[in-house]
Design a protein around this motif. Sequence first.
Motif, PDB file in Angstrom:
ATOM      1  N   GLY A 310      45.596  35.380  44.631  1.00 34.09           N
ATOM      2  CA  GLY A 310      44.349  35.120  45.335  1.00 34.09           C
ATOM      3  C   GLY A 310      44.553  34.072  46.406  1.00 34.09           C
ATOM      4  O   GLY A 310      45.518  33.298  46.367  1.00 34.09           O
ATOM      5  N   ALA A 311      43.635  34.023  47.360  1.00 34.53           N
ATOM      6  CA  ALA A 311      43.767  33.083  48.470  1.00 34.53           C
ATOM      7  C   ALA A 311      42.982  31.799  48.210  1.00 34.53           C
ATOM      8  O   ALA A 311      43.561  30.713  48.087  1.00 34.53           O
ATOM      9  N   ILE A 312      41.645  31.918  48.118  1.00 37.60           N
ATOM     10  CA  ILE A 312      40.770  30.744  48.012  1.00 37.60           C
ATOM     11  C   ILE A 312      39.706  31.018  46.961  1.00 37.60           C
ATOM     12  O   ILE A 312      39.044  32.060  46.982  1.00 37.60           O
ATOM     13  N   PHE A 313      39.537  30.061  46.046  1.00 37.23           N
ATOM     14  CA  PHE A 313      38.514  30.149  45.001  1.00 37.23           C
ATOM     15  C   PHE A 313      37.790  28.820  44.940  1.00 37.23           C
ATOM     16  O   PHE A 313      38.395  27.779  44.681  1.00 37.23           O
ATOM     17  N   ILE A 314      36.486  28.821  45.227  1.00 37.23           N
ATOM     18  CA  ILE A 314      35.666  27.608  45.173  1.00 37.23           C
ATOM     19  C   ILE A 314      34.534  27.871  44.203  1.00 37.23           C
ATOM     20  O   ILE A 314      33.741  28.800  44.395  1.00 37.23           O
ATOM     21  N   PRO A 365      38.683  39.293  45.802  1.00 38.99           N
ATOM     22  CA  PRO A 365      38.550  38.695  47.130  1.00 38.99           C
ATOM     23  C   PRO A 365      38.593  37.171  47.064  1.00 38.99           C
ATOM     24  O   PRO A 365      38.672  36.579  45.993  1.00 38.99           O
ATOM     25  N   MET A 366      38.536  36.515  48.211  1.00 39.25           N
ATOM     26  CA  MET A 366      38.231  35.085  48.246  1.00 39.25           C
ATOM     27  C   MET A 366      36.834  34.904  47.667  1.00 39.25           C
ATOM     28  O   MET A 366      35.949  35.736  47.886  1.00 39.25           O
ATOM     29  N   GLU A 367      36.618  33.790  46.945  1.00 40.24           N
ATOM     30  CA  GLU A 367      35.344  33.585  46.263  1.00 40.24           C
ATOM     31  C   GLU A 367      34.794  32.185  46.530  1.00 40.24           C
ATOM     32  O   GLU A 367      35.527  31.192  46.411  1.00 40.24           O
ATOM     33  N   ASN A 385      43.922  34.066  57.727  1.00 41.87           N
ATOM     34  CA  ASN A 385      44.473  35.413  57.831  1.00 41.87           C
ATOM     35  C   ASN A 385      44.946  35.836  56.451  1.00 41.87           C
ATOM     36  O   ASN A 385      45.909  35.270  55.914  1.00 41.87           O
ATOM     37  N   VAL A 386      44.287  36.820  55.859  1.00 46.69           N
ATOM     38  CA  VAL A 386      44.626  37.269  54.513  1.00 46.69           C
ATOM     39  C   VAL A 386      44.845  38.774  54.524  1.00 46.69           C
ATOM     40  O   VAL A 386      44.001  39.538  54.996  1.00 46.69           O
ATOM     41  N   THR A 387      45.976  39.190  53.980  1.00 47.04           N
ATOM     42  CA  THR A 387      46.296  40.610  53.832  1.00 47.04           C
ATOM     43  C   THR A 387      46.281  40.965  52.351  1.00 47.04           C
ATOM     44  O   THR A 387      47.023  40.376  51.556  1.00 47.04           O
ATOM     45  N   PHE A 388      45.423  41.917  52.001  1.00 43.13           N
ATOM     46  CA  PHE A 388      45.276  42.354  50.616  1.00 43.13           C
ATOM     47  C   PHE A 388      46.045  43.655  50.395  1.00 43.13           C
ATOM     48  O   PHE A 388      46.094  44.509  51.276  1.00 43.13           O
ATOM     49  N   GLY A 389      46.593  43.802  49.186  1.00 41.27           N
ATOM     50  CA  GLY A 389      47.312  45.026  48.868  1.00 41.27           C
ATOM     51  C   GLY A 389      46.437  46.248  48.862  1.00 41.27           C
ATOM     52  O   GLY A 389      46.871  47.355  49.180  1.00 41.27           O
ATOM     53  N   GLY A 390      45.151  46.063  48.493  1.00 39.21           N
ATOM     54  CA  GLY A 390      44.206  47.169  48.472  1.00 39.21           C
ATOM     55  C   GLY A 390      44.477  48.125  47.325  1.00 39.21           C
ATOM     56  O   GLY A 390      45.006  47.762  46.281  1.00 39.21           O
ATOM     57  N   ALA A 425      33.478  43.577  46.483  1.00 38.59           N
ATOM     58  CA  ALA A 425      34.005  43.281  47.814  1.00 38.59           C
ATOM     59  C   ALA A 425      35.504  43.062  47.669  1.00 38.59           C
ATOM     60  O   ALA A 425      35.957  42.536  46.656  1.00 38.59           O
ATOM     61  N   TRP A 426      36.251  43.419  48.705  1.00 37.20           N
ATOM     62  CA  TRP A 426      37.703  43.221  48.608  1.00 37.20           C
ATOM     63  C   TRP A 426      38.190  41.996  49.372  1.00 37.20           C
ATOM     64  O   TRP A 426      39.283  41.492  49.096  1.00 37.20           O
ATOM     65  N   GLY A 427      37.399  41.475  50.316  1.00 30.77           N
ATOM     66  CA  GLY A 427      37.883  40.378  51.151  1.00 30.77           C
ATOM     67  C   GLY A 427      37.250  39.029  50.886  1.00 30.77           C
ATOM     68  O   GLY A 427      37.941  38.003  50.829  1.00 30.77           O
ATOM     69  N   LEU A 428      35.911  38.994  50.730  1.00 34.36           N
ATOM     70  CA  LEU A 428      35.194  37.736  50.561  1.00 34.36           C
ATOM     71  C   LEU A 428      33.911  37.979  49.784  1.00 34.36           C
ATOM     72  O   LEU A 428      33.129  38.861  50.139  1.00 34.36           O
ATOM     73  N   PHE A 429      33.707  37.175  48.733  1.00 33.86           N
ATOM     74  CA  PHE A 429      32.490  37.249  47.934  1.00 33.86           C
ATOM     75  C   PHE A 429      31.885  35.853  47.887  1.00 33.86           C
ATOM     76  O   PHE A 429      32.545  34.884  47.480  1.00 33.86           O
ATOM     77  N   VAL A 430      30.617  35.731  48.335  1.00 33.07           N
ATOM     78  CA  VAL A 430      29.936  34.432  48.374  1.00 33.07           C
ATOM     79  C   VAL A 430      28.597  34.562  47.686  1.00 33.07           C
ATOM     80  O   VAL A 430      27.836  35.506  47.948  1.00 33.07           O
ATOM     81  N   ARG A 431      28.287  33.592  46.808  1.00 34.67           N
ATOM     82  CA  ARG A 431      26.998  33.605  46.119  1.00 34.67           C
ATOM     83  C   ARG A 431      26.541  32.169  45.882  1.00 34.67           C
ATOM     84  O   ARG A 431      27.320  31.304  45.485  1.00 34.67           O
ATOM     85  N   HIS A 432      25.268  31.905  46.124  1.00 32.25           N
ATOM     86  CA  HIS A 432      24.655  30.594  45.903  1.00 32.25           C
ATOM     87  C   HIS A 432      25.356  29.525  46.749  1.00 32.25           C
ATOM     88  O   HIS A 432      26.019  28.614  46.245  1.00 32.25           O
ATOM     89  N   ALA A 433      25.193  29.634  48.053  1.00 31.69           N
ATOM     90  CA  ALA A 433      25.831  28.688  48.967  1.00 31.69           C
ATOM     91  C   ALA A 433      25.003  28.586  50.234  1.00 31.69           C
ATOM     92  O   ALA A 433      24.210  29.472  50.551  1.00 31.69           O
ATOM     93  N   ASP A 434      25.203  27.480  50.965  1.00 26.54           N
ATOM     94  CA  ASP A 434      24.527  27.331  52.260  1.00 26.54           C
ATOM     95  C   ASP A 434      25.360  26.464  53.188  1.00 26.54           C
ATOM     96  O   ASP A 434      26.243  25.728  52.761  1.00 26.54           O
ATOM     97  N   GLY A 435      25.057  26.588  54.472  1.00 23.66           N
ATOM     98  CA  GLY A 435      25.776  25.806  55.475  1.00 23.66           C
ATOM     99  C   GLY A 435      27.231  26.217  55.602  1.00 23.66           C
ATOM    100  O   GLY A 435      28.116  25.356  55.640  1.00 23.66           O
ATOM    101  N   LEU A 436      27.485  27.528  55.730  1.00 27.63           N
ATOM    102  CA  LEU A 436      28.848  28.028  55.778  1.00 27.63           C
ATOM    103  C   LEU A 436      29.231  28.415  57.201  1.00 27.63           C
ATOM    104  O   LEU A 436      28.435  28.990  57.935  1.00 27.63           O
ATOM    105  N   GLN A 437      30.478  28.109  57.547  1.00 25.81           N
ATOM    106  CA  GLN A 437      31.011  28.520  58.841  1.00 25.81           C
ATOM    107  C   GLN A 437      32.358  29.205  58.644  1.00 25.81           C
ATOM    108  O   GLN A 437      33.242  28.675  57.962  1.00 25.81           O
TER     109      GLN A 437
END
Length: 503
Positions: A310-314, A365-367, A385-390, A425-437
């Motif tokens: 995985g790339a990024i998990f917050i 995905p990134m979460e 830049n993230v490349t997933f195997g798919g 989602a395969w690339g990015l999943f976001v839930r319960h967040a605000d002020g994102l860029q």
Amino acid sequence: MQKKFGLAFLSVVFGLYANAQVFNIKDYGAVAGGQTLNSEAIQKTIDAAATKGGGKVVVPAGIFLTGTIRLKSGVELSLDKDAVLLGSTNLSDYQKNDRWYAMILADKQNNIAITGYGTIDGQGKQLALNVKKLVQNGAIVDPLKLNRPDERFRPQLLELQRSTGVKIQHVTLKNASCWVETYNLCTDLLIDSITVQSTAYWNNDGIDIVDCKNVKVKNCNINAADDGICLKSSDPTSSCENFEITNCKIRSSASAIKFGTASLGGFKNINIDHIDIHDTYRNAIALEIVDGGAMQNVNISNITARNTGGAIFIRLGQRRAVKPGSINGIHISNVNVQIPKGKPDEGYDIAGPPEEDIYPHNLLPMEIVGLPDYNIHNVTLENINVTFGGGADKKHAYVSLDSLSSIPERKDSYPEFSMFGELPAWGLFVRHADGLQFKNITIKYVEKDFRPAILMDDVKQVAFTDLTIPTADAPVIVLRGVEGESFKNLKTPVSTKTAIVKK
């Protein structure tokens, strides 16, 4: 960083031990060969140096068997090239502070160091197996969860706590039976150019830093069967503060860079730069607050990760009964990650656990995932830049876009990127967040994935600028309960009209 942070390190790095008196452990009775237990002789040497106001305790070339020794103020333990401190495989030869057993202990000491180009080898596998025999013989009461002894009965190599002015430089640390090295409630800590080779047994974190302040970690090479560099906060009245982690190489059968899971106090003013990651089972970057603490002002840049799960998990969770903590002010930039279709740490002796049996899922995905009414705030991802195997398969795992509410919150669960199971989602999943860029983001897959590239659920004020998704089918982006979204220069193989769907 505060000015006093840099000045404190000058005293440690430059010349503190330059004119120190030298004490050779062989002059105090230490015997090489790996058969004679030298704990007492080495301790006598350290005590002699401390009595003289400090000095350099030299471990010459040779193999010196030892149990626990205790560093004292003003003492530098220096291992010559071809010197080996070899850990005993008998638990009775080890002591502990008020936490865990370790080969080298220090508590409430000032200006201490472990240096040189020698090796500290814990013989961790045999030591752990011997501890297991003690449990089976009834000498230790331990439930043997997962058929392995509890962490508190498996000695680390280093356990240094409540100390100021700590330097660890050049040494090789290998074969711990548990965590390799823990620094707890220390101030002015330098870890420079060390090698960690610890895949001997389970829970082999490479570096654990707990509630420390003014810390530099640089030029390290880590191969760990658990997390690579792990920041923890076990004291609700303290935190990890003022960190610089730079120019390190990490291989991990867990996550390479991880904050948590212990997160009672929190993490503040953390800078991480130029990290090279490979063959890592979970995430390149995992940032977690699940015990009520606060995470703020974290800057991570120039991360390269090859063959990584995985790339990024917050994650903001609520593992304890206390009010959830907070995550506010994260900036991650210049990240390149390659996520394979297969298991990234395949073939390593201690590989990541088969989580598929618990939470079946396709590639994740990134979460960025908070809690209802407790959002993650102000996260910026830039130049990613993230490349997933798919190659996702609905027969393996599937969550339809009409059943997003079925994705569990798992607010009190142990945080891992697989904790929610399959994600839609395969690339990015976001839930319960605000002020994102999200700025200059490119995500793509190698083999076709039936899921949308991005899914956002309960998100406020999110801005995408220069988003490129060259491999995708409609819908590319799904928004559910999203307010204040904006897209500038979106590039996808389908029209913007069909690329974005609001539910």
